[in-house]
Design a protein around this motif. Structure first.
Motif, PDB file in Angstrom:
ATOM      1  N   LEU A  47       0.472 -14.569 -14.315  1.00 33.48           N
ATOM      2  CA  LEU A  47      -0.801 -14.907 -13.693  1.00 33.48           C
ATOM      3  C   LEU A  47      -1.783 -13.748 -13.715  1.00 33.48           C
ATOM      4  O   LEU A  47      -2.995 -13.960 -13.861  1.00 33.48           O
ATOM      5  N   LEU A  48      -1.277 -12.536 -13.579  1.00 34.96           N
ATOM      6  CA  LEU A  48      -2.160 -11.374 -13.459  1.00 34.96           C
ATOM      7  C   LEU A  48      -1.579 -10.196 -14.243  1.00 34.96           C
ATOM      8  O   LEU A  48      -1.106  -9.219 -13.664  1.00 34.96           O
ATOM      9  N   PRO A  49      -1.628 -10.262 -15.566  1.00 31.22           N
ATOM     10  CA  PRO A  49      -1.105  -9.142 -16.371  1.00 31.22           C
ATOM     11  C   PRO A  49      -1.983  -7.910 -16.196  1.00 31.22           C
ATOM     12  O   PRO A  49      -3.212  -7.999 -16.180  1.00 31.22           O
ATOM     13  N   ALA A  50      -1.354  -6.770 -16.049  1.00 32.69           N
ATOM     14  CA  ALA A  50      -2.127  -5.549 -15.799  1.00 32.69           C
ATOM     15  C   ALA A  50      -1.285  -4.325 -16.101  1.00 32.69           C
ATOM     16  O   ALA A  50      -0.054  -4.396 -16.207  1.00 32.69           O
ATOM     17  N   ARG A  51      -1.966  -3.181 -16.254  1.00 31.02           N
ATOM     18  CA  ARG A  51      -1.306  -1.898 -16.420  1.00 31.02           C
ATOM     19  C   ARG A  51      -1.417  -1.041 -15.156  1.00 31.02           C
ATOM     20  O   ARG A  51      -0.567  -0.197 -14.904  1.00 31.02           O
ATOM     21  N   LEU A  52      -2.479  -1.241 -14.396  1.00 32.41           N
ATOM     22  CA  LEU A  52      -2.651  -0.469 -13.170  1.00 32.41           C
ATOM     23  C   LEU A  52      -1.557  -0.822 -12.177  1.00 32.41           C
ATOM     24  O   LEU A  52      -1.307  -2.000 -11.908  1.00 32.41           O
ATOM     25  N   ILE A  53      -0.917   0.205 -11.614  1.00 34.52           N
ATOM     26  CA  ILE A  53       0.252  -0.048 -10.778  1.00 34.52           C
ATOM     27  C   ILE A  53      -0.096  -0.820  -9.516  1.00 34.52           C
ATOM     28  O   ILE A  53       0.687  -1.652  -9.048  1.00 34.52           O
ATOM     29  N   TRP A  54      -1.286  -0.605  -8.952  1.00 34.08           N
ATOM     30  CA  TRP A  54      -1.643  -1.338  -7.736  1.00 34.08           C
ATOM     31  C   TRP A  54      -1.867  -2.816  -8.041  1.00 34.08           C
ATOM     32  O   TRP A  54      -1.618  -3.673  -7.188  1.00 34.08           O
ATOM     33  N   VAL A  55      -2.286  -3.123  -9.266  1.00 35.18           N
ATOM     34  CA  VAL A  55      -2.428  -4.519  -9.666  1.00 35.18           C
ATOM     35  C   VAL A  55      -1.056  -5.129  -9.935  1.00 35.18           C
ATOM     36  O   VAL A  55      -0.817  -6.308  -9.659  1.00 35.18           O
ATOM     37  N   VAL A  56      -0.142  -4.333 -10.474  1.00 35.27           N
ATOM     38  CA  VAL A  56       1.216  -4.812 -10.732  1.00 35.27           C
ATOM     39  C   VAL A  56       1.893  -5.218  -9.424  1.00 35.27           C
ATOM     40  O   VAL A  56       2.524  -6.288  -9.340  1.00 35.27           O
ATOM     41  N   LEU A  70       0.832  -1.208   0.000  1.00 37.72           N
ATOM     42  CA  LEU A  70       0.000   0.000   0.000  1.00 37.72           C
ATOM     43  C   LEU A  70       0.867   1.259   0.000  1.00 37.72           C
ATOM     44  O   LEU A  70       0.531   2.257  -0.648  1.00 37.72           O
ATOM     45  N   GLY A  71       1.982   1.207   0.728  1.00 42.32           N
ATOM     46  CA  GLY A  71       2.891   2.347   0.724  1.00 42.32           C
ATOM     47  C   GLY A  71       3.479   2.599  -0.647  1.00 42.32           C
ATOM     48  O   GLY A  71       3.579   3.755  -1.099  1.00 42.32           O
ATOM     49  N   LEU A  72       3.874   1.537  -1.347  1.00 46.57           N
ATOM     50  CA  LEU A  72       4.404   1.686  -2.702  1.00 46.57           C
ATOM     51  C   LEU A  72       3.335   2.202  -3.659  1.00 46.57           C
ATOM     52  O   LEU A  72       3.618   3.039  -4.526  1.00 46.57           O
ATOM     53  N   ASP A  73       2.107   1.707  -3.515  1.00 47.20           N
ATOM     54  CA  ASP A  73       1.022   2.180  -4.377  1.00 47.20           C
ATOM     55  C   ASP A  73       0.825   3.692  -4.215  1.00 47.20           C
ATOM     56  O   ASP A  73       0.673   4.423  -5.199  1.00 47.20           O
ATOM     57  N   GLY A  74       0.834   4.140  -2.962  1.00 48.39           N
ATOM     58  CA  GLY A  74       0.685   5.571  -2.719  1.00 48.39           C
ATOM     59  C   GLY A  74       1.863   6.365  -3.256  1.00 48.39           C
ATOM     60  O   GLY A  74       1.688   7.457  -3.822  1.00 48.39           O
ATOM     61  N   PHE A  75       3.069   5.819  -3.106  1.00 51.68           N
ATOM     62  CA  PHE A  75       4.255   6.511  -3.601  1.00 51.68           C
ATOM     63  C   PHE A  75       4.235   6.625  -5.125  1.00 51.68           C
ATOM     64  O   PHE A  75       4.526   7.675  -5.683  1.00 51.68           O
ATOM     65  N   PHE A  76       3.898   5.536  -5.810  1.00 51.91           N
ATOM     66  CA  PHE A  76       3.889   5.558  -7.268  1.00 51.91           C
ATOM     67  C   PHE A  76       2.831   6.505  -7.830  1.00 51.91           C
ATOM     68  O   PHE A  76       2.948   6.971  -8.963  1.00 51.91           O
ATOM     69  N   ALA A  77       1.799   6.772  -7.051  1.00 49.27           N
ATOM     70  CA  ALA A  77       0.758   7.692  -7.498  1.00 49.27           C
ATOM     71  C   ALA A  77       1.109   9.152  -7.209  1.00 49.27           C
ATOM     72  O   ALA A  77       0.425  10.052  -7.693  1.00 49.27           O
ATOM     73  N   SER A  78       2.177   9.379  -6.430  1.00 50.97           N
ATOM     74  CA  SER A  78       2.576  10.741  -6.100  1.00 50.97           C
ATOM     75  C   SER A  78       3.362  11.360  -7.248  1.00 50.97           C
ATOM     76  O   SER A  78       3.735  10.691  -8.212  1.00 50.97           O
ATOM     77  N   GLN A  79       3.624  12.663  -7.145  1.00 48.52           N
ATOM     78  CA  GLN A  79       4.366  13.357  -8.197  1.00 48.52           C
ATOM     79  C   GLN A  79       5.784  12.796  -8.319  1.00 48.52           C
ATOM     80  O   GLN A  79       6.291  12.601  -9.428  1.00 48.52           O
ATOM     81  N   THR A  80       6.415  12.539  -7.184  1.00 52.99           N
ATOM     82  CA  THR A  80       7.764  11.966  -7.220  1.00 52.99           C
ATOM     83  C   THR A  80       7.751  10.568  -7.827  1.00 52.99           C
ATOM     84  O   THR A  80       8.627  10.208  -8.622  1.00 52.99           O
ATOM     85  N   GLY A  81       6.742   9.766  -7.453  1.00 55.87           N
ATOM     86  CA  GLY A  81       6.641   8.431  -8.010  1.00 55.87           C
ATOM     87  C   GLY A  81       6.421   8.439  -9.513  1.00 55.87           C
ATOM     88  O   GLY A  81       7.004   7.634 -10.248  1.00 55.87           O
TER      89      GLY A  81
END
Length: 309
Positions: free
Chosen positions: A228-237, A146-157
């Motif tokens: 197993l779970l191909p995706a583009r959404l970062i939280w799914v990745v 969850l922390g990585l998901d939030g970071f990747f969605a930030s401007q820095t991420g």
């Protein structure tokens, strides 16, 4: 598979999920072929083990281990960004140097933690010993995910993802790609070292050679997750990566317990290599069988960068 073996596979799966998330960060997001993991994983374990034996709180020992791993990743990135050494060679140099560093830290090839407290000690009783550790490790992985998901969605991420996808374009947009590479590699190896710190507390000791093959395991988990779970959404990745690590450890446990195959504990590396080979071939087989469902051709880093969320 027995319940005991299943829970043990879950424990290792959650630990290597942290490793896989770190590998995802470097290989897929930053597009940085990094072999530092084989050194930063035992570095985290050695640091945590020495500090726990010295009387430190196990949680603080884990934080110190993550900081040590971040320093290792920072060194690899510095060799590449500041000295111009190619990425793969820079990571190999750091990995080799860390073998001696880990020996220096432990003062011996191995260090026992039997009888020492761990991060799991407050939660363990005679009744819940089998499932308490997997549950605690699962919560740690969930928090990191969850922390990585939030970071990747930030401007820095987003800037960091752009750095991995197209550094030239990112620099043209004013993105400090050098600093972001340094920070990204530090975070990647901090996660791997954290996995090493938890690993030694589960295993009851640290060993200087415990990092051999770490990068292979991390890559296998990433590739299996993508299959197993191909995706583009970062939280799914990130979710797919964690699930890939769990699937990998379960496959290993099943293979080693399948009596009709005749495999034993010493065949672990053979099973690992076979699983990685299968994981690499599966996407191609899947693309041939279901061409319409296959994702459009693009680099893994580009797919991760295009992800939203």
């Amino acid at each position: 598979m027995s319940l005991f073996s299943f829970m043990g596979a879950l424990e290792m799966g959650f630990i290597f999920a942290l490793v896989a998330l770190g590998v995802l960060f470097s290989f897929r997001i930053l597009d940085f072929p990094d072999l530092t993991a084989d050194g930063s994983f035992p570095l985290g374990g050695a640091t945590a083990a020495v500090l726990i034996v010295a009387g430190w709180n196990p949680w603080l020992a884990c934080l110190a281990a993550a900081a040590a791993g971040a320093a290792a990743g920072l060194l690899t990135a510095w060799l590449y960004v500041r000295l111009g050494i190619m990425q793969l060679l820079a990571s190999i140099l750091t990995m080799i140097a860390l073998y001696s560093v880990n020996l220096r830290i432990m003062g011996a090839p191995n260090l026992s933690l039997l009888g020492e407290p761990s991060v799991f000690s407050p939660f363990l009783t005679d009744d819940n010993a089998m499932w308490a550790r997997p549950l605690a490790l699962g919560l740690v992985v969930l928090a990191v995910k969850l922390g990585l998901d939030g970071f990747f969605a930030s401007q820095t991420g987003l800037a960091l993802r752009a750095t991995g996808a197209n550094p030239r374009m990112a620099r043209a947009q004013g993105v400090p790609t050098g600093r972001l590479t340094l920070g990204g590699m530090a975070l990647s190896n901090a996660l791997i070292a954290l996995g090493g710190a938890l690993y030694v507390q589960v295993q009851g000791g640290a060993d200087v050679s415990m990092g051999v093959g770490t990068i292979v395991i991390g890559l296998a988990a990433v590739i299996i997750g993508e299959t197993l779970l191909p995706a583009r959404l970062i939280w799914v990745v990130t979710l797919a990566t964690a699930l890939g690590a769990l699937a990998y450890r379960l496959f290993i446990a099943l293979a080693l317990e399948a009596d009709f195959i005749g495999l034993q504990a010493q065949d672990l590396n053979l099973v690992t290599a076979t699983l990685v080979a299968v994981a690499l071939v599966l996407p191609k087989i899947k693309a041939r069988l279901w061409p319409r469902r296959a994702a459009p051709a693009s680099s893994p880093a580009t797919r991760a960068t295009q992800a939203k969320g």
